[in-house]
Scaffold this motif. Structure first.
Motif, PDB file in Angstrom:
ATOM      1  N   MET A   1      71.769  43.980  52.165  1.00  0.00           N
ATOM      2  CA  MET A   1      71.998  44.894  51.045  1.00  0.00           C
ATOM      3  C   MET A   1      72.822  46.094  51.478  1.00  0.00           C
ATOM      4  O   MET A   1      72.824  46.472  52.624  1.00  0.00           O
ATOM      5  CB  MET A   1      70.673  45.399  50.481  1.00  0.00           C
ATOM      6  N   THR A   2      73.464  46.714  50.515  1.00  0.00           N
ATOM      7  CA  THR A   2      74.278  47.889  50.798  1.00  0.00           C
ATOM      8  C   THR A   2      73.910  49.045  49.890  1.00  0.00           C
ATOM      9  O   THR A   2      74.747  49.822  49.480  1.00  0.00           O
ATOM     10  CB  THR A   2      75.771  47.554  50.629  1.00  0.00           C
ATOM     11  N   ASP A   3      72.631  49.160  49.535  1.00  0.00           N
ATOM     12  CA  ASP A   3      72.217  50.151  48.552  1.00  0.00           C
ATOM     13  C   ASP A   3      71.364  51.213  49.198  1.00  0.00           C
ATOM     14  O   ASP A   3      70.237  50.969  49.574  1.00  0.00           O
ATOM     15  CB  ASP A   3      71.435  49.443  47.445  1.00  0.00           C
ATOM     16  N   MET A   4      71.876  52.428  49.336  1.00  0.00           N
ATOM     17  CA  MET A   4      71.098  53.485  49.967  1.00  0.00           C
ATOM     18  C   MET A   4      69.944  53.928  49.098  1.00  0.00           C
ATOM     19  O   MET A   4      69.003  54.550  49.559  1.00  0.00           O
ATOM     20  CB  MET A   4      71.988  54.677  50.292  1.00  0.00           C
ATOM     21  N   THR A   5      69.970  53.629  47.812  1.00  0.00           N
ATOM     22  CA  THR A   5      68.883  54.023  46.935  1.00  0.00           C
ATOM     23  C   THR A   5      67.842  52.935  46.783  1.00  0.00           C
ATOM     24  O   THR A   5      66.869  53.100  46.072  1.00  0.00           O
ATOM     25  CB  THR A   5      69.417  54.382  45.538  1.00  0.00           C
ATOM     26  N   GLY A   6      68.050  51.790  47.409  1.00  0.00           N
ATOM     27  CA  GLY A   6      67.042  50.748  47.401  1.00  0.00           C
ATOM     28  C   GLY A   6      67.013  49.917  46.143  1.00  0.00           C
ATOM     29  O   GLY A   6      66.003  49.320  45.809  1.00  0.00           O
ATOM     30  N   LEU A   7      68.104  49.831  45.387  1.00  0.00           N
ATOM     31  CA  LEU A   7      68.137  48.984  44.204  1.00  0.00           C
ATOM     32  C   LEU A   7      67.902  47.548  44.628  1.00  0.00           C
ATOM     33  O   LEU A   7      68.527  47.061  45.560  1.00  0.00           O
ATOM     34  CB  LEU A   7      69.507  49.106  43.529  1.00  0.00           C
ATOM     35  N   PRO A   8      66.986  46.827  44.000  1.00  0.00           N
ATOM     36  CA  PRO A   8      66.655  45.479  44.458  1.00  0.00           C
ATOM     37  C   PRO A   8      67.864  44.560  44.445  1.00  0.00           C
ATOM     38  O   PRO A   8      68.690  44.611  43.539  1.00  0.00           O
ATOM     39  CB  PRO A   8      65.600  45.020  43.439  1.00  0.00           C
ATOM     40  N   GLU A   9      67.956  43.716  45.463  1.00  0.00           N
ATOM     41  CA  GLU A   9      69.057  42.766  45.534  1.00  0.00           C
ATOM     42  C   GLU A   9      69.028  41.852  44.318  1.00  0.00           C
ATOM     43  O   GLU A   9      67.985  41.376  43.890  1.00  0.00           O
ATOM     44  CB  GLU A   9      68.936  41.950  46.819  1.00  0.00           C
ATOM     45  N   THR A  69      76.021  59.005  44.925  1.00  0.00           N
ATOM     46  CA  THR A  69      75.990  57.745  45.655  1.00  0.00           C
ATOM     47  C   THR A  69      76.380  56.605  44.729  1.00  0.00           C
ATOM     48  O   THR A  69      76.364  56.753  43.501  1.00  0.00           O
ATOM     49  CB  THR A  69      74.579  57.489  46.214  1.00  0.00           C
ATOM     50  N   THR A  70      76.726  55.478  45.314  1.00  0.00           N
ATOM     51  CA  THR A  70      76.903  54.251  44.544  1.00  0.00           C
ATOM     52  C   THR A  70      75.582  53.495  44.524  1.00  0.00           C
ATOM     53  O   THR A  70      74.720  53.702  45.378  1.00  0.00           O
ATOM     54  CB  THR A  70      77.980  53.352  45.173  1.00  0.00           C
ATOM     55  N   ARG A  71      75.416  52.615  43.549  1.00  0.00           N
ATOM     56  CA  ARG A  71      74.258  51.716  43.518  1.00  0.00           C
ATOM     57  C   ARG A  71      74.798  50.298  43.540  1.00  0.00           C
ATOM     58  O   ARG A  71      75.173  49.745  42.510  1.00  0.00           O
ATOM     59  CB  ARG A  71      73.418  51.950  42.266  1.00  0.00           C
ATOM     60  N   THR A  72      74.832  49.754  44.721  1.00  0.00           N
ATOM     61  CA  THR A  72      75.492  48.474  44.919  1.00  0.00           C
ATOM     62  C   THR A  72      74.489  47.433  45.372  1.00  0.00           C
ATOM     63  O   THR A  72      73.692  47.686  46.266  1.00  0.00           O
ATOM     64  CB  THR A  72      76.600  48.598  45.979  1.00  0.00           C
ATOM     65  N   SER A  73      74.540  46.264  44.765  1.00  0.00           N
ATOM     66  CA  SER A  73      73.674  45.169  45.159  1.00  0.00           C
ATOM     67  C   SER A  73      74.528  44.002  45.621  1.00  0.00           C
ATOM     68  O   SER A  73      75.583  43.727  45.059  1.00  0.00           O
ATOM     69  CB  SER A  73      72.798  44.739  43.979  1.00  0.00           C
ATOM     70  N   GLY A  74      74.074  43.321  46.652  1.00  0.00           N
ATOM     71  CA  GLY A  74      74.806  42.170  47.141  1.00  0.00           C
ATOM     72  C   GLY A  74      74.661  42.045  48.638  1.00  0.00           C
ATOM     73  O   GLY A  74      74.232  42.974  49.316  1.00  0.00           O
ATOM     74  N   ASP A  75      75.008  40.891  49.164  1.00  0.00           N
ATOM     75  CA  ASP A  75      74.895  40.623  50.588  1.00  0.00           C
ATOM     76  C   ASP A  75      76.192  41.028  51.272  1.00  0.00           C
ATOM     77  O   ASP A  75      77.259  40.479  50.992  1.00  0.00           O
ATOM     78  CB  ASP A  75      74.622  39.139  50.807  1.00  0.00           C
ATOM     79  N   LEU A  76      76.100  41.983  52.181  1.00  0.00           N
ATOM     80  CA  LEU A  76      77.288  42.508  52.847  1.00  0.00           C
ATOM     81  C   LEU A  76      77.987  41.489  53.738  1.00  0.00           C
ATOM     82  O   LEU A  76      79.095  41.742  54.210  1.00  0.00           O
ATOM     83  CB  LEU A  76      76.912  43.730  53.684  1.00  0.00           C
ATOM     84  N   GLN A  77      77.351  40.353  53.989  1.00  0.00           N
ATOM     85  CA  GLN A  77      78.043  39.318  54.754  1.00  0.00           C
ATOM     86  C   GLN A  77      79.272  38.818  54.011  1.00  0.00           C
ATOM     87  O   GLN A  77      80.223  38.331  54.622  1.00  0.00           O
ATOM     88  CB  GLN A  77      77.112  38.128  54.999  1.00  0.00           C
ATOM     89  N   ASN A  78      79.231  38.931  52.679  1.00  0.00           N
ATOM     90  CA  ASN A  78      80.308  38.421  51.842  1.00  0.00           C
ATOM     91  C   ASN A  78      81.051  39.583  51.191  1.00  0.00           C
ATOM     92  O   ASN A  78      80.475  40.640  50.925  1.00  0.00           O
ATOM     93  CB  ASN A  78      79.736  37.504  50.756  1.00  0.00           C
ATOM     94  N   THR A 139      81.653  38.843  59.854  1.00  0.00           N
ATOM     95  CA  THR A 139      81.177  38.969  58.474  1.00  0.00           C
ATOM     96  C   THR A 139      82.083  39.955  57.743  1.00  0.00           C
ATOM     97  O   THR A 139      82.987  40.551  58.326  1.00  0.00           O
ATOM     98  CB  THR A 139      79.725  39.481  58.413  1.00  0.00           C
ATOM     99  N   ALA A 140      81.806  40.166  56.456  1.00  0.00           N
ATOM    100  CA  ALA A 140      82.643  41.040  55.628  1.00  0.00           C
ATOM    101  C   ALA A 140      82.113  42.470  55.554  1.00  0.00           C
ATOM    102  O   ALA A 140      82.563  43.245  54.712  1.00  0.00           O
ATOM    103  CB  ALA A 140      82.747  40.460  54.220  1.00  0.00           C
ATOM    104  N   VAL A 141      81.178  42.853  56.428  1.00  0.00           N
ATOM    105  CA  VAL A 141      80.588  44.189  56.343  1.00  0.00           C
ATOM    106  C   VAL A 141      81.658  45.278  56.410  1.00  0.00           C
ATOM    107  O   VAL A 141      81.715  46.175  55.561  1.00  0.00           O
ATOM    108  CB  VAL A 141      79.540  44.397  57.454  1.00  0.00           C
ATOM    109  N   TYR A 142      82.513  45.224  57.414  1.00  0.00           N
ATOM    110  CA  TYR A 142      83.535  46.270  57.557  1.00  0.00           C
ATOM    111  C   TYR A 142      84.538  46.211  56.406  1.00  0.00           C
ATOM    112  O   TYR A 142      84.982  47.255  55.900  1.00  0.00           O
ATOM    113  CB  TYR A 142      84.248  46.134  58.902  1.00  0.00           C
ATOM    114  N   ASP A 143      84.889  45.018  55.969  1.00  0.00           N
ATOM    115  CA  ASP A 143      85.811  44.889  54.836  1.00  0.00           C
ATOM    116  C   ASP A 143      85.210  45.485  53.567  1.00  0.00           C
ATOM    117  O   ASP A 143      85.934  46.047  52.732  1.00  0.00           O
ATOM    118  CB  ASP A 143      86.165  43.421  54.601  1.00  0.00           C
ATOM    119  N   ASN A 144      83.903  45.374  53.402  1.00  0.00           N
ATOM    120  CA  ASN A 144      83.261  45.993  52.242  1.00  0.00           C
ATOM    121  C   ASN A 144      83.351  47.511  52.310  1.00  0.00           C
ATOM    122  O   ASN A 144      83.528  48.179  51.284  1.00  0.00           O
ATOM    123  CB  ASN A 144      81.801  45.546  52.144  1.00  0.00           C
TER     124      ASN A 144
END
Length: 428
Positions: A1-9, A69-78, A139-144
């Motif tokens: 996940m990439t959500d600093m606020t903890g929004l559920p995946e 902040t942003t509220r982003t959900s998703g797998d940072l691998q992609n 993985t796509a972490v840095y690209d994200n």
């Protein structure tokens, strides 16, 4: 996940792909803040607040209209879509778990300029070594991260904002625990170079700072080299800060922290960045600065941190704590010697505001070569690096009983004592 606020995946991602839509959905008060500093988290599970039983402590907006902040959900691998980074919300109002970024953001704000807001985003991913997190990694972490900052650059341009600087909390090390100190330090320097260059290409002239917290080692010295590499990198590179060691902070499972622990860790990161900005000089954590032997005594001088030295070994009558260390033999010091008359530590005493004197069983003589290791706990097998149930006696990892008498506090009034880093030093 990439959500600093903890929004559920799997939660809905805010729609809108262009800069105008982002500006329209922004919580940032554009009438007051014309500059925007960027603060991101990168690394492993600690920066993402992973841990069963991690209860959210920060439940209200840290600075409405200023800290966003942003509220982003998703797998940072992609690689995530552009719309994943659309929409800005007040930091601290999301659902889910505590992360260090929440209280770190609050700690940074007082050092910013009056017309400067703070955008916080999280790119932490549990279990990933550097090879998966680095630029051009597997993985796509840095690209994200690049996609997110491109989106925010477009937003800034459309809103007439200036992106001013980049702060990065890099909380990492478990997955690369078998690397040598030289290998891990080289990775840190490469990461700094890539982050600084990529941000400066989008915000010309902007500065970049990376803030670390020192990885705790397990009994037997496992991962001690990573902690040394982090310490050495922070000493050698002006743009790398060391906030604190992680060993005294409470855990839920011996590794991952409690919600209160993550809040404390964030407070230390925020303080290190804030002090650096306010003082114009890099924050220094408490560490051994020199060790001088005279006969059968070794005088150890400490630098960094704030306040006088003290010894702190948790007692059962103190009850449950969020930060503490069990009683350790020789306060966590280990004497390592080659040549000369064999000697061992017989006593450790405070002999000055920033000085500790170690007594030896014999004078090793002029031919002896020696060094002091602090906090490696070389004896024993693997085990819990940190303590659980609020009881420091449950930990078996590397630690020291040496800290300062601090005065700074976090948002809940907990004192931010400066505990000594795990380190080693040549005795002269």
């Amino acid at each position: 996940m990439t959500d600093m606020t903890g929004l559920p995946e799997g939660s809905e991602i805010t729609s809108g792909t262009d800069a105008a839509a982002l500006a329209a959905g922004s919580a940032l008060d554009l009438s007051r803040y014309r500059k925007l500093a960027v603060y991101i988290g990168m690394g492993q599970s600690f920066i993402d607040g992973v841990g069963h039983g991690n209860l959210r402590e920060t439940t209200q907006a840290i600075a409405p209209g200023r800290a966003v902040t942003t509220r982003t959900s998703g797998d940072l691998q992609n690689l995530l879509p552009d719309r994943a980074y659309s929409g800005l919300y007040d930091t601290g109002t999301g659902r889910g778990r505590e992360t260090p970024l929440l209280q770190a953001s609050a700690g940074i704000l007082p050092a910013l300029e009056p017309d400067e807001g703070l955008l916080t985003m999280n790119f932490g991913r549990g279990g990933f070594g550097y090879a998966k997190l680095r630029k051009t990694g597997s993985t796509a972490v840095y690209d994200n991260w690049l996609r997110a900052i491109d989106q925010q650059q477009r937003y800034a341009a459309s809103a007439g904002l200036t992106l001013t600087r980049l702060f990065v909390s890099w909380v990492h090390g478990h997955a690369d625990g078998k690397l040598s100190a030289a290998e891990y330090q080289a990775n840190l320097l490469e990461l700094l170079g890539d982050l600084a260059a990529d941000f400066a290409s989008r915000a010309p002239g902007a500065e970049t700072l990376i803030c670390l917290s020192q990885l705790a080692c397990r009994a037997g010295g496992e991962r001690f080299a990573v902690g040394l590499a982090q310490h050495h990198a922070a000493q050698a590179e002006p743009r790398i800060l060391m906030a604190c060691p992680e060993y005294p902070i409470a855990r839920v499972d011996g590794t991952h922290m409690t919600g209160a622990g993550y809040a404390l860790l964030g407070a230390y990161h925020g303080r290190a960045i804030r002090k650096t900005l306010q003082c114009g000089a890099k924050w220094q954590p408490l560490h051994m600065a020199s060790a001088e032997r005279i006969g059968a005594s070794v005088r150890v001088r400490f630098a960094g941190g704030e306040g006088d030295l003290t010894f702190d070994a948790h007692r059962p009558d103190q009850g449950a704590v969020v930060m503490g260390v069990r009683p350790l033999a020789d306060r966590g010091f280990t004497w390592v010697q080659s040549g000369g008359t064999e000697a061992a530590i017989t006593g450790v005493a405070l002999t000055g505001r920033r000085e500790i004197t170690i007594g030896l069983s014999a004078d090793p003589g002029a031919s002896a070569c020696a060094r002091l290791i602090l906090g490696a706990t070389p004896a024993g097998g693997s085990g819990q690096e940190g303590f659980v149930g609020g009881d420091p006696a449950t930990a078996t990892g590397g630690a020291t009983n040496i800290r300062t008498i601090g005065t700074d506090t976090d948002a809940w009034g907990r004192v931010l004592h400066d505990w000594a880093l795990l380190s080693e030093i040549e005795v002269v």
